[in-house]
Write an enzyme that holds these catalytic residues in place. Structure first.
Site, PDB file in Angstrom:
ATOM      1  N   CYS A 273      79.475  45.221   8.241  1.00  0.00           N
ATOM      2  CA  CYS A 273      79.678  44.603   6.927  1.00  0.00           C
ATOM      3  C   CYS A 273      78.556  43.597   6.651  1.00  0.00           C
ATOM      4  O   CYS A 273      77.424  44.005   6.411  1.00  0.00           O
ATOM      5  CB  CYS A 273      81.065  43.972   6.839  1.00  0.00           C
ATOM      6  SG  CYS A 273      81.574  43.612   5.136  1.00  0.00           S
TER       7      CYS A 273
ATOM      8  N   GLU B  91      86.174  48.969  13.148  1.00  0.00           N
ATOM      9  CA  GLU B  91      87.132  48.391  14.096  1.00  0.00           C
ATOM     10  C   GLU B  91      88.587  48.574  13.673  1.00  0.00           C
ATOM     11  O   GLU B  91      89.499  48.566  14.509  1.00  0.00           O
ATOM     12  CB  GLU B  91      86.846  46.896  14.313  1.00  0.00           C
ATOM     13  CG  GLU B  91      87.107  45.984  13.125  1.00  0.00           C
ATOM     14  CD  GLU B  91      85.915  45.802  12.199  1.00  0.00           C
ATOM     15  OE1 GLU B  91      85.852  44.776  11.504  1.00  0.00           O
ATOM     16  OE2 GLU B  91      85.049  46.701  12.171  1.00  0.00           O
TER      17      GLU B  91
ATOM     18  N   HIS C 139      84.120  48.817   8.064  1.00  0.00           N
ATOM     19  CA  HIS C 139      84.718  48.159   9.228  1.00  0.00           C
ATOM     20  C   HIS C 139      85.342  49.198  10.159  1.00  0.00           C
ATOM     21  O   HIS C 139      86.545  49.465  10.081  1.00  0.00           O
ATOM     22  CB  HIS C 139      85.787  47.163   8.781  1.00  0.00           C
ATOM     23  CG  HIS C 139      85.251  45.930   8.146  1.00  0.00           C
ATOM     24  ND1 HIS C 139      84.946  44.786   8.868  1.00  0.00           N
ATOM     25  CD2 HIS C 139      84.952  45.647   6.852  1.00  0.00           C
ATOM     26  CE1 HIS C 139      84.495  43.861   8.040  1.00  0.00           C
ATOM     27  NE2 HIS C 139      84.483  44.353   6.814  1.00  0.00           N
TER      28      HIS C 139
END
Length: 546
Positions: A378, A517, A515
């Site tokens: 990001c 994750e 993102h």
């Protein structure tokens, strides 16, 4: 009919209700049930999207674009169900909905009150979130005794009357402290916490005792007697070096059998073999690496919860102990990046605001010039692009308009139009509200065949989750590419926003606007983080060989 398990917390906050609830869900899922989870937050904010990470920790983004509590990240990591907007709601959302209905005339001129209107709305939203699950585990935020939680507790009290005892179960997680000076375990705080619940009208069926040591049998009998709970339903929930050990810990004490008996469920035996393999990989690593995470919220690592877990998952799948070294970007801004030289890889995560940005830029430059594996996420991608524009492409003073509105080279700027998760065009400008106005949720990204991105993912079409307000300015793309930057991924919509960048002459340099994750789990990991950890291992091996 969906059966409900309500999880409350007592004595103090931050006991780990989310982990306990997710662990129960994981055990029940392993016994063949379709499980979903809900988090009810008592704060008046509509969602946590505008809250400071120092106050709230990470904002977890769902596939459908909801900004939610970080506990939903735990839920997705522990069970297979994907969370949605309906899996997390706040006091703010409840009151907003009730007031809208009142203005519309839905209450036919009646006096709108906490009971029944607010509590009915809470029950309605719980039903929507539970959908068609066999079991819905509902975590009530806050601590029993807080005034903010009272409407939620009243709503779940009513659920037993509405759905019956065989379809509802109450789990209370309470702190049982050990007083070192006295050498004693104290059960009185738990007794008082349960007393508070019983005054509201809720009798816990299961008590989870949060402790730093094993619960002696005599103390268990004492808690059972004074809290009116069956002795076998007083269960220890102990400190652990890995949250992924908690399902096994609770299963070993028979929590799922107690639940199955009360909810009248005929279930096969639990199969926690996947969790056993995860624990084995954690406890018996073959390698160890150090990764520098350069950020501005390093004093509260909960701000990067999904990211730290994703790195641990990659460690599980490469049998590597990943030691995350949190580095304050303001320190690098002040002292330089030489402290990063001994690291096996460098990572710059997402973030907002100008503070610490120049330190992150120095960290990226150090990784690029010293051939250290780099992953930017990001803001970490935007920082990498700014550094490249300044130091390689000859755009002195290049910046993001988030940090400098007057920059001569606004290589990153406010995104004003994009296609959202539902395929609709969203438009924003500098006058738009702050809350809920970012590019959010799962978005398709097209990767360049043969690129590092395509090799890592094993595909040229991926979907990843987003949460950002600023984007790479397409006006400068040609100049950046001519200077050697590789744009390896773009959004699938007509706007063709930059999603991933790479440096082909570098050992391993990759940055993404999304993102990744948020979709990593301990069972499956995530291909990007696994590739990143492998790159760090290769870099470490080369250093040791030289």
């Amino acid at each position: 009919m969906t059966k409900y398990i309500f999880v409350t917390g007592g004595v103090v906050s931050s006991l780990g209700k989310g982990i306990a609830a997710a662990s129960i869900a994981a055990i029940l899922e392993s016994r063949g049930l379709k499980v979903t989870m809900l988090k009810l937050d008592p704060y008046i904010n509509v969602d946590p999207g505008t809250m400071s990470p120092f106050q709230h920790g990470e904002v977890f983004v769902t596939e459908d674009g909801a900004e939610t509590d970080l506990d939903l990240g735990h839920y997705e990591r522990f069970i297979h169900a994907k969370m949605k907007k309906s899996n997390n709601f706040t006091t703010g959302q409840v009151y907003e909905s009730v007031i809208t209905k009142e203005r519309r005339g839905d209450y036919l001129g009646g006096t709108v009150q906490v009971i029944p209107h607010i509590t009915d709305e809470i029950k309605l939203k719980m039903g929507e979130g539970a959908a068609d699950a066999d079991v819905a585990i509902v975590e009530i935020g806050g601590t029993v005794g807080d005034i903010e939680s009272l409407p939620f507790l009243e709503a779940i009290r009513q659920m037993r009357s509405n759905h019956g005892r065989k379809n509802t179960l109450y789990v209370h997680l309470s702190y049982v402290p050990y007083i070192a000076t006295a050498g004693e375990i104290k059960t009185k705080p738990t007794q008082h916490s349960v007393k508070e619940l019983r005054e509201i009208g809720i009798q816990p069926d299961i008590l989870l005792c949060r402790m730093d040591r094993e619960l002696p049998e005599d103390e268990k009998r004492k808690i059972a007697l004074f809290c009116n709970v069956e002795e076998n339903a007083v269960i220890g929930c102990y400190d652990s070096d890995s949250i992924y050990k908690v399902p096994g810990m609770l299963h070993a004490q028979g929590i799922d059998d107690i639940i199955a008996e009360q909810l009248q469920l005929d279930l096969p035996q639990a199969d926690l073999s996947a969790w056993d393999r995860i624990i084995d990989a954690i406890e018996k690593p073959d390698h160890a690496i150090k990764i520098a995470m350069v950020g501005k919220y390093v004093d509260l690592t909960e701000s990067y919860k999904s990211l730290t877990e994703a790195l641990k998952h990659a460690g599980i799948h490469t049998r590597t102990k990943v030691d995350i070294i949190y580095v304050d970007s303001e320190e690098i801004e002040r002292d330089g990046a030489e402290s990063l030289r001994d690291m096996d890889a460098i990572l710059v995560p997402g973030g907002f605001g100008k503070r610490g940005v120049e330190g992150k830029i120095k960290a990226v430059k150090f990784a690029r010039e010293n051939d250290i594996p780099y992953l930017g996420i990001c803001l970490g991608m935007q920082i990498a692009l700014i550094e490249y524009a300044r130091d390689v492409a000859g755009m002195a003073g290049a910046n993001s308009t988030e940090f400098d509105l007057d920059t001569n080279f606004p290589v990153v700027a406010l995104i004003d139009e994009w296609v959202n998760h539902d395929g609709k065009i969203e438009k924003r400008d500098e006058n738009s509200n702050m809350g809920g106005t970012m590019r959010l949720g799962g978005q398709q990204c097209d990767l360049v065949p043969g690129s590092l991105a395509a090799r890592v993912y094993g595909s040229t079409e991926i979907t990843e989750r987003h949460r950002h307000r600023y984007e790479v300015n397409n006006y400068y793309i040609q100049r950046l590419e001519q200077a050697g930057l590789t744009i390896s991924g773009r959004s699938a919509g007509h706007e063709k926003l930059v999603e991933t960048i790479e440096l082909t002459g570098h050992r391993w340099f990759f940055a993404c606007q999304f993102h990744p994750e948020f979709t990593s789990t301990p069972r499956d990991g995530h291909p990007l983080f696994i590739a990143y950890v492998k790159a760090a291992l290769a870099h470490q091996a080369d250093k040791q060989a030289s």
